[in-house]
Design a protein around this motif. Structure first.
Motif, mmCIF file in Angstrom:
data_model
loop_
_atom_site.group_PDB
_atom_site.id
_atom_site.type_symbol
_atom_site.label_atom_id
_atom_site.label_comp_id
_atom_site.label_asym_id
_atom_site.label_seq_id
_atom_site.Cartn_x
_atom_site.Cartn_y
_atom_site.Cartn_z
ATOM 1 N N VAL A 12 43.444 14.209 -5.681
ATOM 2 C CA VAL A 12 42.736 13.884 -4.435
ATOM 3 C C VAL A 12 41.272 14.276 -4.628
ATOM 4 N N GLY A 13 40.352 13.326 -4.421
ATOM 5 C CA GLY A 13 38.932 13.597 -4.651
ATOM 6 C C GLY A 13 38.032 12.989 -3.577
ATOM 7 N N ARG A 14 36.767 13.314 -3.674
ATOM 8 C CA ARG A 14 35.767 12.915 -2.668
ATOM 9 C C ARG A 14 35.031 11.647 -3.101
ATOM 10 N N LEU A 15 34.815 10.720 -2.152
ATOM 11 C CA LEU A 15 33.919 9.590 -2.329
ATOM 12 C C LEU A 15 32.690 9.815 -1.455
ATOM 13 N N GLU A 16 31.660 9.004 -1.655
ATOM 14 C CA GLU A 16 30.440 9.182 -0.865
ATOM 15 C C GLU A 16 30.721 9.055 0.631
ATOM 16 N N ASP A 17 31.566 8.080 1.005
ATOM 17 C CA ASP A 17 31.880 7.906 2.425
ATOM 18 C C ASP A 17 33.382 7.939 2.668
ATOM 19 N N GLY A 18 34.101 8.756 1.894
ATOM 20 C CA GLY A 18 35.539 8.848 2.103
ATOM 21 C C GLY A 18 36.207 9.698 1.042
ATOM 22 N N PHE A 19 37.436 9.327 0.659
ATOM 23 C CA PHE A 19 38.161 10.085 -0.359
ATOM 24 C C PHE A 19 39.116 9.127 -1.094
ATOM 25 N N TYR A 20 39.690 9.612 -2.185
ATOM 26 C CA TYR A 20 40.620 8.785 -2.956
ATOM 27 C C TYR A 20 41.849 9.602 -3.320
ATOM 28 N N VAL A 21 42.940 8.879 -3.607
ATOM 29 C CA VAL A 21 44.167 9.460 -4.156
ATOM 30 C C VAL A 21 44.525 8.621 -5.371
ATOM 31 N N GLU A 22 44.637 9.250 -6.550
ATOM 32 C CA GLU A 22 44.951 8.498 -7.762
ATOM 33 C C GLU A 22 45.976 9.262 -8.589
ATOM 34 N N ASP A 23 46.626 8.506 -9.474
ATOM 35 C CA ASP A 23 47.606 9.135 -10.374
ATOM 36 C C ASP A 23 47.378 8.640 -11.796
ATOM 37 N N ASP A 24 48.037 9.279 -12.732
ATOM 38 C CA ASP A 24 47.909 8.868 -14.137
ATOM 39 C C ASP A 24 49.146 8.125 -14.604
ATOM 40 N N GLY A 25 49.835 7.479 -13.645
ATOM 41 C CA GLY A 25 51.023 6.685 -13.965
ATOM 42 C C GLY A 25 50.654 5.332 -14.529
ATOM 43 N N PRO A 26 51.578 4.392 -14.429
ATOM 44 C CA PRO A 26 51.375 3.076 -15.049
ATOM 45 C C PRO A 26 50.383 2.192 -14.307
ATOM 46 N N GLY A 27 50.042 2.528 -13.060
ATOM 47 C CA GLY A 27 49.073 1.733 -12.309
ATOM 48 C C GLY A 27 49.694 0.505 -11.667
ATOM 49 N N ILE A 28 48.853 -0.266 -10.981
ATOM 50 C CA ILE A 28 49.307 -1.481 -10.290
ATOM 51 C C ILE A 28 48.547 -2.657 -10.870
#
Length: 638
Positions: free
Chosen positions: A554-570
């Protein structure tokens, strides 16, 4: 002339009511008619010793003497003076003087006419004209001033830059006011003089810096001019014209169906700031004890859409409490009891004009304008009315938009639920029916296991449907929430097994706490489930891959935030479908988890998109979020 003729002339002169007299070479009276002693009260002996200058007040004797000399040289002369009688009475007279014939022993002769009646008439006229609030003056055919009433004298003296007590009669109009030669006044006065036709007009007169309504009437002797100051009237007309233009612009903005609601509000804020001269304008939402800026127009970026401040710091708390428009040109002067608010003490908001905005649940927030500069005067009724009009339109649009969105959501949910009932629930029901029939045929209790699986599948579907039905509801309670703390709670609540969570931010967001946690739980669940399932093939099928080491960040964006994983992706081809209700790539998924995420984001007014993490995993970015590092403070609010 014989004696009888002289006697007849004498009789005629004695019959005249006017004074007739002749002055000898030595300057004393030689001849007079009967009217002279009757009017003056002097006897014959006194008259023979007197000069003409002795019949007038001392102040006029030099003027009389000069006029006599001019008359002898020019062949005629006229003078007006007061005749002083033997008893001290003063009577206005006009004297006409002519040199005596050369063959006589006289110097000149004169006729005096009583002009008291005329003087009274002039005084009456002057009294009437001087009582006029309008100006009046007259010029002869050579543009020399012959008369001016008091108002006319006052304005002409100003235009000529002369002292008020200056005598204006005889002055040349255009020589004294050369700046007027290039104006409408010069052209119209000359037109009246040349054509003999009256003229009337309204015009600004630069030498006096005022507007006038003018009527000029020509005659054989010159021009009579009446003029009335209409500066205030002109200013009023200008104000009306300006207000009509503002209302037209207001109509054009609110009638623009091609613009979004936010764009229309932004244009209204620009229009209002222009009209009121304030530094800030905003549409803000009040949620509990918080004040959230929804649309902002300002000179700088001190305030931004999405920022949140305590409601008690703002003057808008009063607007919402009173449910009426408040106008304070100078807060300290107009509302000294409000000067203890942080908006005044910390942010310097000294000028405020704002009205309440309503949605279908009551007071939604405020539509207001404010700044750090005070106004010398109070806001006018026009300005208050304009803010009322704007805030009422915003209220109407909010209510209409809410009703439209609510109906649309209801229709969408009905369609979703119909699809779930007709398709998603029918599958496990069919499985359940088949298993029960098999148990009935075989009597083997082991076949009941499939029945329980079908029931669990239906329970999962029903739980997600219930969550989905509430996810998009309007947000009623927002607060400042630490993203790290909320993410930790969500991670603990989600079935994350042996996966790990990395928190790369200490940011604070403005949100409904329970729904933000639900959003994060569903994103975490999605990452863990798809990460632990393994890498997808290009067709979207899964291959086995342990996945227990998946890491979610979970990290910060300039005007929000993100949730990412190191899985296979979409895969990019699927990213446009992942938020659709019922979309899933696993056999046991309901397909509603990410749809719930999208609805919660939408209810907050956030934007969500799918991207690819640097590791190749799935990355969900939420923007247009009120986010900041640490506690939210230092904002300027109304």
């Amino acid at each position: 002339m014989n004696d009888s003729q002289e006697e007849a002339v004498g009789v005629l002169l004695d019959a005249l009511p006017d004074l007739f007299f002749a002055v000898g070479e030595d300057g004393t009276m030689e001849l007079w008619n009967d009217a002279v002693p009757e009017v003056t009260g002097y006897d014959e002996a006194a008259l023979r010793r007197m000069t003409p200058a002795e019949f007038v007040p001392t102040a006029d004797d030099d003027r009389v003497t000069e006029t006599i000399a001019e008359a002898l040289e020019a062949g005629a002369g006229t003078i007006e003076a007061e005749l002083t009688t033997a008893t001290g009475e003063r009577i206005p007279y006009q004297f006409s003087l002519r040199p005596a014939p050369d063959e006589s022993a006289l110097a000149f002769v004169g006729i005096g006419r009583d002009i008291a009646a005329r003087k009274r008439a002039e005084r009456d006229r002057d009294g009437i004209l001087n009582r006029m609030r309008d100006g009046f003056f007259a010029v002869d055919d050579e543009w020399r001033i012959t008369y001016a009433n008091e108002k006319g004298e006052q304005l002409l003296s100003r235009a000529m830059n002369r002292p008020r007590e200056t005598t204006l009669e005889g002055l040349h109009l255009w020589e004294e006011i050369p700046d007027a030669v290039e104006t409408t006044f010069y052209r119209e006065y000359n037109r009246a003089m040349e054509t003999g036709e009256p003229v009337s007009f309204e015009e600004y007169f630069p030498p006096l810096e005022d507007w006038f309504e003018v009527r000029a009437f020509p005659d054989d002797t010159g021009l009579s001019i009446y003029f009335r100051e209409i500066t205030e009237e002109q200013r009023y007309r200008d104000r009306l014209e300006h207000r009509e233009q503002v209302l037209k612009e207001l109509h054009d903005i609110t009638a623009d169906r091609d613009a979004s609601f936010a764009e229309q509000v932004q244009r209204l804020l620009v229009l209002g700031r222009d009209e009121f001269g304030t530094e800030f304008g905003s549409l803000s939402e009040i949620v509990g004890d918080k004040y959230r800026f929804e649309v902002v127009d300002a000179d700088d970026d001190t305030i931004q859409a999405g920022d949140v401040v305590p409601l008690e710091a703002t003057n808008c708390e009063r607007v919402a409490g009173r449910r009426e428009t408040i106008a304070w040109g100078d807060v300290a002067r107009d509302a000294p009891e409000e000067t203890d608010r942080a908006g005044y003490t910390d942010w310097g908001i000294s000028c405020y004009l704002g009205g309440p905005v309503y949605d279908n649940d009551g007071v939604y927030g405020t539509f207001c304008f404010y700044g750090t500069d005070t106004r010398a005067d109070r806001f006018s009724e026009w300005e208050v009315t304009l803010v009322d009009l704007m805030s009422r339109w915003v209220s109407y649009e909010l209510q209409r938009e809410q009703i439209t969105e609510k109906l649309q959501r209801q229709n969408d949910r009905l369609e979703q639920f119909a699809s779930i009932v007709s398709h998603d629930l029918r599958g496990p029901l069919n499985v359940l029916r088949g298993r029960l029939e098999l148990v009935e045929e075989t009597g083997d209790p082991s076949d009941l296991a499939g029945c329980f699986d079908a029931v669990e599948r239906m329970e999962a579907l029903i739980d997600d449907v219930l969550s989905l039905s509430k996810a998009g509801d309007a947000i009623d309670d927002i607060e400042l929430i630490g993203l790290r703390e909320c993410a930790t709670l969500a991670w603990d609540a989600a079935p994350t097994e042996t996966a790990s969570l990395e928190l790369a931010t200490d940011a604070t967001v403005t949100a409904d706490a329970s729904r933000l946690q639900q959003l994060l739980e569903n994103l975490f669940r999605n990452s863990v489930e798809h990460g632990s399932t393994g890498n997808r093939t290009s067709s979207g099928d899964s291959v086995e891959h342990g996945g227990e080491d998946v890491t979610v960040t979970v990290g910060r964006l300039e005007d929000g935030f993100y949730v990412e994983d190191d899985g296979p992706g979409i895969p990019e081809s699927e990213r446009g479908d992942v938020f659709d209700s019922g979309y899933t790539t696993t056999d046991d998924g309901t397909g509603f988890g990410l749809a719930i995420v999208a609805d919660i984001a939408d209810a907050h007014g956030w934007t969500i998109r799918v991207a690819e993490a640097e590791s190749g995993g799935a990355r969900f970015e939420l923007t247009n979020v009120g986010v900041r590092d640490g506690a939210a403070d230092g904002q300027r609010a109304g």
